[in-house]
Design a protein around this motif. Sequence first.
Motif, PDB file in Angstrom:
ATOM      1  N   PRO A  71      -1.507  -0.245   3.325  1.00 59.89           N
ATOM      2  CA  PRO A  71      -1.044   1.041   3.886  1.00 59.89           C
ATOM      3  C   PRO A  71      -2.228   1.970   4.207  1.00 59.89           C
ATOM      4  O   PRO A  71      -2.467   2.972   3.510  1.00 59.89           O
ATOM      5  CB  PRO A  71      -0.164   1.599   2.754  1.00 59.89           C
ATOM      6  N   LEU A  72      -2.956   1.643   5.251  1.00 64.39           N
ATOM      7  CA  LEU A  72      -4.177   2.375   5.557  1.00 64.39           C
ATOM      8  C   LEU A  72      -3.897   3.821   5.969  1.00 64.39           C
ATOM      9  O   LEU A  72      -4.649   4.733   5.610  1.00 64.39           O
ATOM     10  CB  LEU A  72      -4.951   1.656   6.666  1.00 64.39           C
ATOM     11  N   VAL A 233     -10.427   3.230  -2.188  1.00 63.38           N
ATOM     12  CA  VAL A 233      -9.817   2.367  -3.198  1.00 63.38           C
ATOM     13  C   VAL A 233      -8.981   1.276  -2.537  1.00 63.38           C
ATOM     14  O   VAL A 233      -9.008   0.116  -2.956  1.00 63.38           O
ATOM     15  CB  VAL A 233      -8.950   3.197  -4.161  1.00 63.38           C
ATOM     16  N   VAL A 234      -8.250   1.633  -1.501  1.00 64.53           N
ATOM     17  CA  VAL A 234      -7.409   0.647  -0.814  1.00 64.53           C
ATOM     18  C   VAL A 234      -8.259  -0.436  -0.153  1.00 64.53           C
ATOM     19  O   VAL A 234      -7.832  -1.593  -0.040  1.00 64.53           O
ATOM     20  CB  VAL A 234      -6.514   1.357   0.230  1.00 64.53           C
ATOM     21  N   LEU A 235      -9.477  -0.090   0.265  1.00 61.42           N
ATOM     22  CA  LEU A 235     -10.347  -1.094   0.886  1.00 61.42           C
ATOM     23  C   LEU A 235     -10.669  -2.236  -0.069  1.00 61.42           C
ATOM     24  O   LEU A 235     -10.907  -3.363   0.371  1.00 61.42           O
ATOM     25  CB  LEU A 235     -11.643  -0.448   1.371  1.00 61.42           C
ATOM     26  N   PRO A 249     -10.329  -8.404   8.411  1.00 65.78           N
ATOM     27  CA  PRO A 249      -9.573  -7.160   8.167  1.00 65.78           C
ATOM     28  C   PRO A 249     -10.350  -6.135   7.350  1.00 65.78           C
ATOM     29  O   PRO A 249     -10.214  -4.928   7.572  1.00 65.78           O
ATOM     30  CB  PRO A 249      -8.336  -7.655   7.404  1.00 65.78           C
ATOM     31  N   LEU A 250     -11.162  -6.597   6.400  1.00 65.55           N
ATOM     32  CA  LEU A 250     -11.969  -5.665   5.609  1.00 65.55           C
ATOM     33  C   LEU A 250     -12.959  -4.916   6.492  1.00 65.55           C
ATOM     34  O   LEU A 250     -13.115  -3.683   6.378  1.00 65.55           O
ATOM     35  CB  LEU A 250     -12.721  -6.408   4.507  1.00 65.55           C
ATOM     36  N   ALA A 253     -10.996  -2.382   8.673  1.00 61.32           N
ATOM     37  CA  ALA A 253     -10.566  -1.211   7.918  1.00 61.32           C
ATOM     38  C   ALA A 253     -11.756  -0.327   7.545  1.00 61.32           C
ATOM     39  O   ALA A 253     -11.665   0.912   7.603  1.00 61.32           O
ATOM     40  CB  ALA A 253      -9.824  -1.656   6.652  1.00 61.32           C
ATOM     41  N   ALA A 254     -12.881  -0.933   7.161  1.00 60.72           N
ATOM     42  CA  ALA A 254     -14.067  -0.148   6.822  1.00 60.72           C
ATOM     43  C   ALA A 254     -14.610   0.590   8.042  1.00 60.72           C
ATOM     44  O   ALA A 254     -15.070   1.731   7.933  1.00 60.72           O
ATOM     45  CB  ALA A 254     -15.143  -1.066   6.238  1.00 60.72           C
ATOM     46  N   PHE A 255     -14.542  -0.048   9.207  1.00 60.27           N
ATOM     47  CA  PHE A 255     -14.983   0.610  10.436  1.00 60.27           C
ATOM     48  C   PHE A 255     -14.124   1.835  10.741  1.00 60.27           C
ATOM     49  O   PHE A 255     -14.634   2.911  11.078  1.00 60.27           O
ATOM     50  CB  PHE A 255     -14.927  -0.387  11.593  1.00 60.27           C
TER      51      PHE A 255
END
Length: 283
Positions: A71-72, A233-235, A249-250, A253-255
């Motif tokens: 849930p980003l 934390v979600v990362l 995906p990591l 999401a980090a980008f």
Amino acid sequence: MSTTRTTRTSKPARAGQYLALLCYLVFLAFPFLWLISTSFKPPRELASLHPTWIPKDPTLANFRQAFDEQPLLRAAGNSLIAAVCAALIAVLIATPMAYVMARHRTLLARAATGWVVVSQAFPFVLVIIPLFLVLKNLGQINSLPGLIMVYVVWSLPFALWMLVGYVRAVPTELEEAASVDGAGKLRTLVSITAPLLAPGIVATVLFAFITAWNEFFFALVLLKTPEKQTLPVVLTHFIGAEGTADLGPLAAAAFLATLPSLVIFALIQKRITGGMLTGAVKS
């Protein structure tokens, strides 16, 4: 003769400075550029033994998978609330304190400044247990207000240290001239000092926001409910129990997590680098 020799010796030195600056910029940009490249690579290229900078077959599948798995948006909303509130509250508290410390250089003010500098050397592990106990007594464990209080406490010394320098850069002659013209202390602060401090306040809010937005350790310890967890934390949820990371995906999401800081800095960087006292003194 001496001028020519100085010019000849200064050119290699200047070239060396530019080369060192270029190497430093490459060193800083490399992780971010590699992150962007990885976020657009399909699994086949991510597993390749010969990685390339530019994806041969770029895809958006990593971004779709990142949003499907975690849930980003909700986590980003939590991070945004915590970072904005913490930055604004910290600067709101630090601004009058910084003015008093900068204008009244007493022994107590110097001791407070020294304590602010020393407090920045405290590691997170040293303060997490006392903070946890305080928040437990206040009933704010596993809550965004509790996390915001921690971020305010942690950001306040740095914000105060920054703002003291900005206040000292404002000439006292301006305030004295306003006082001679009949302006009271409050009027002087609001009409003279505050506008000159605006770039410094904006810069301090920015750095406090970025610090809270990227913070991981406090959020990991204090927030246990998935619905309240922040984006850093979600990362970590993209990394399995055995330490294997879902790299595509990591990276995606980090980008996305780095974009708000970059966008905010790009929008207000002119105000930060602008002269604080431009037009302050009448010619």
